[in-house]
Design a protein around this motif. Structure first.
Motif, mmCIF file in Angstrom:
data_model
loop_
_atom_site.group_PDB
_atom_site.id
_atom_site.type_symbol
_atom_site.label_atom_id
_atom_site.label_comp_id
_atom_site.label_asym_id
_atom_site.label_seq_id
_atom_site.Cartn_x
_atom_site.Cartn_y
_atom_site.Cartn_z
ATOM 1 N N SER A 116 0.824 -1.210 0.000
ATOM 2 C CA SER A 116 0.000 0.000 0.000
ATOM 3 C C SER A 116 0.858 1.260 0.000
ATOM 4 C CB SER A 116 -0.919 0.012 1.219
ATOM 5 O OG SER A 116 -1.838 -1.036 1.159
ATOM 6 N N VAL A 117 1.903 1.273 0.811
ATOM 7 C CA VAL A 117 2.780 2.450 0.861
ATOM 8 C C VAL A 117 3.531 2.605 -0.460
ATOM 9 C CG1 VAL A 117 4.831 3.422 1.974
ATOM 10 C CG2 VAL A 117 2.998 2.452 3.359
ATOM 11 N N VAL A 118 4.037 1.490 -0.998
ATOM 12 C CA VAL A 118 4.760 1.550 -2.267
ATOM 13 C C VAL A 118 3.830 1.997 -3.394
ATOM 14 C CG1 VAL A 118 5.966 0.139 -3.993
ATOM 15 C CG2 VAL A 118 6.527 -0.103 -1.577
ATOM 16 N N ALA A 119 2.608 1.483 -3.417
ATOM 17 C CA ALA A 119 1.652 1.895 -4.455
ATOM 18 C C ALA A 119 1.173 3.319 -4.224
ATOM 19 C CB ALA A 119 0.465 0.941 -4.472
ATOM 20 N N GLY A 120 1.167 3.745 -2.969
ATOM 21 C CA GLY A 120 0.696 5.093 -2.657
ATOM 22 C C GLY A 120 1.587 6.191 -3.205
ATOM 23 N N ILE A 121 2.864 5.918 -3.379
ATOM 24 C CA ILE A 121 3.786 6.944 -3.862
ATOM 25 C C ILE A 121 3.432 7.391 -5.288
ATOM 26 C CG2 ILE A 121 6.213 7.420 -4.453
ATOM 27 C CD1 ILE A 121 6.914 5.570 -2.028
ATOM 28 N N PRO A 122 3.341 6.463 -6.264
ATOM 29 C CA PRO A 122 2.962 6.941 -7.602
ATOM 30 C C PRO A 122 1.506 7.404 -7.679
ATOM 31 C CG PRO A 122 3.276 4.552 -7.627
ATOM 32 C CD PRO A 122 3.714 5.052 -6.293
ATOM 33 N N ILE A 123 0.650 6.789 -6.873
ATOM 34 C CA ILE A 123 -0.750 7.218 -6.882
ATOM 35 C C ILE A 123 -0.842 8.666 -6.401
ATOM 36 C CG2 ILE A 123 -2.963 6.894 -5.707
ATOM 37 C CD1 ILE A 123 -2.443 3.884 -5.845
ATOM 38 N N THR A 124 -0.078 9.001 -5.362
ATOM 39 C CA THR A 124 -0.060 10.374 -4.855
ATOM 40 C C THR A 124 0.452 11.338 -5.923
ATOM 41 O OG1 THR A 124 0.314 9.578 -2.618
ATOM 42 C CG2 THR A 124 0.849 11.875 -3.038
ATOM 43 N N ALA A 125 1.526 10.967 -6.595
ATOM 44 C CA ALA A 125 2.090 11.841 -7.629
ATOM 45 C C ALA A 125 1.105 12.062 -8.767
ATOM 46 C CB ALA A 125 3.396 11.246 -8.155
ATOM 47 N N ILE A 126 0.478 10.996 -9.208
ATOM 48 C CA ILE A 126 -0.469 11.116 -10.320
ATOM 49 C C ILE A 126 -1.690 11.918 -9.900
ATOM 50 C CG2 ILE A 126 -2.021 9.813 -11.814
ATOM 51 C CD1 ILE A 126 0.132 7.549 -11.742
ATOM 52 N N MET A 128 -2.782 15.495 -11.481
ATOM 53 C CA MET A 128 -3.980 15.550 -12.318
ATOM 54 C C MET A 128 -5.109 16.370 -11.684
ATOM 55 S SD MET A 128 -3.260 13.621 -14.998
ATOM 56 C CE MET A 128 -4.680 12.894 -15.713
ATOM 57 N N GLU A 129 -5.362 16.170 -10.390
ATOM 58 C CA GLU A 129 -6.557 16.755 -9.795
ATOM 59 C C GLU A 129 -6.310 17.599 -8.558
ATOM 60 O OE1 GLU A 129 -9.564 16.692 -11.170
ATOM 61 O OE2 GLU A 129 -8.822 15.459 -12.810
ATOM 62 N N GLY A 130 -5.240 17.357 -7.832
ATOM 63 C CA GLY A 130 -4.953 18.195 -6.685
ATOM 64 C C GLY A 130 -5.126 17.483 -5.360
ATOM 65 N N THR A 131 -5.267 18.268 -4.316
ATOM 66 C CA THR A 131 -5.275 17.770 -2.946
ATOM 67 C C THR A 131 -6.440 16.837 -2.660
ATOM 68 O OG1 THR A 131 -4.260 19.857 -2.284
ATOM 69 C CG2 THR A 131 -5.185 18.504 -0.536
ATOM 70 N N ILE A 132 -7.609 17.149 -3.155
ATOM 71 C CA ILE A 132 -8.794 16.308 -2.897
ATOM 72 C C ILE A 132 -8.572 14.907 -3.465
ATOM 73 C CG2 ILE A 132 -11.258 16.028 -3.366
ATOM 74 C CD1 ILE A 132 -10.629 18.250 -1.408
ATOM 75 N N ALA A 133 -8.002 14.794 -4.637
ATOM 76 C CA ALA A 133 -7.741 13.490 -5.245
ATOM 77 C C ALA A 133 -6.723 12.701 -4.427
ATOM 78 C CB ALA A 133 -7.257 13.665 -6.676
ATOM 79 N N VAL A 134 -5.713 13.376 -3.872
ATOM 80 C CA VAL A 134 -4.718 12.700 -3.030
ATOM 81 C C VAL A 134 -5.391 12.152 -1.775
ATOM 82 C CG1 VAL A 134 -2.653 13.053 -1.622
ATOM 83 C CG2 VAL A 134 -2.788 14.052 -3.912
ATOM 84 N N ILE A 135 -6.255 12.957 -1.170
ATOM 85 C CA ILE A 135 -6.969 12.516 0.031
ATOM 86 C C ILE A 135 -7.854 11.315 -0.279
ATOM 87 C CG2 ILE A 135 -8.737 13.188 1.717
ATOM 88 C CD1 ILE A 135 -7.519 16.039 1.581
ATOM 89 N N ILE A 136 -8.537 11.341 -1.413
ATOM 90 C CA ILE A 136 -9.404 10.223 -1.807
ATOM 91 C C ILE A 136 -8.575 8.962 -2.049
ATOM 92 C CG2 ILE A 136 -10.922 9.350 -3.646
ATOM 93 C CD1 ILE A 136 -11.988 12.248 -3.886
ATOM 94 N N CYS A 137 -7.448 9.080 -2.740
ATOM 95 C CA CYS A 137 -6.597 7.910 -3.008
ATOM 96 C C CYS A 137 -6.065 7.304 -1.725
ATOM 97 C CB CYS A 137 -5.441 8.303 -3.926
ATOM 98 S SG CYS A 137 -5.959 8.696 -5.600
ATOM 99 N N TRP A 138 -5.549 8.134 -0.816
ATOM 100 C CA TRP A 138 -5.024 7.610 0.443
ATOM 101 C C TRP A 138 -6.157 7.074 1.319
ATOM 102 C CZ3 TRP A 138 -0.480 5.970 1.880
ATOM 103 C CH2 TRP A 138 0.619 6.347 1.117
ATOM 104 N N GLY A 139 -7.319 7.670 1.224
ATOM 105 C CA GLY A 139 -8.481 7.129 1.950
ATOM 106 C C GLY A 139 -8.813 5.713 1.471
#
Length: 119
Positions: free
Chosen positions: A77-87, A91-102
């Motif tokens: 999860s942490v390893v996958a979270g790094i590129p997911i956070t960057a993407i 692409m969308e900003g802070t809200i998208a990062v919060i949704i992905c980590w959620g």
């Protein structure tokens, strides 16, 4: 072959049941099962009336002894979270990062809860 012998014995038991009627059915079934037990005992080297082995005690729910799956899921999860956070941030900003980590937290939480509940 043992299967052919058992088929013959079963066929004989069925024929005896048809001939003698339903009154003798329990005795016919018991006789067939005794032959089956004797054959199994001869095959596996145990007496016919040997007690069954005791059941192994079950691990109580919530104890993750010997289960590295939770740690592996957390690491992935942490390893996958790094590129997911960057993407998501690009692409969308802070809200998208919060949704992905959620979502990542939700997956880990669901696994922990199911493990705790004994699944």
């Amino acid at each position: 072959m043992a299967t052919d012998e058992m088929r013959k014995d079963l066929g004989a038991a069925i024929a005896a049941r048809q001939e003698l009627g339903a009154d003798y059915e329990p005795e016919i079934i018991d006789g067939f099962l005794e032959k089956l037990d004797a054959r199994a005992a001869a095959r596996y080297g145990q007496p016919v009336n040997a007690p069954l082995p005791a059941a192994q005690p079950q691990q109580p729910p919530g104890k993750p002894d010997g289960d590295p799956g939770g740690l592996a899921l957390a690491i992935v999860s942490v390893v996958a979270g790094i590129p997911i956070t960057a993407i998501a941030a690009n692409m969308e900003g802070t809200i998208a990062v919060i949704i992905c980590w959620g979502g990542l937290v939700g997956v880990n939480l669901a696994r922990s809860i199911s493990r705790f509940m004994g699944r």
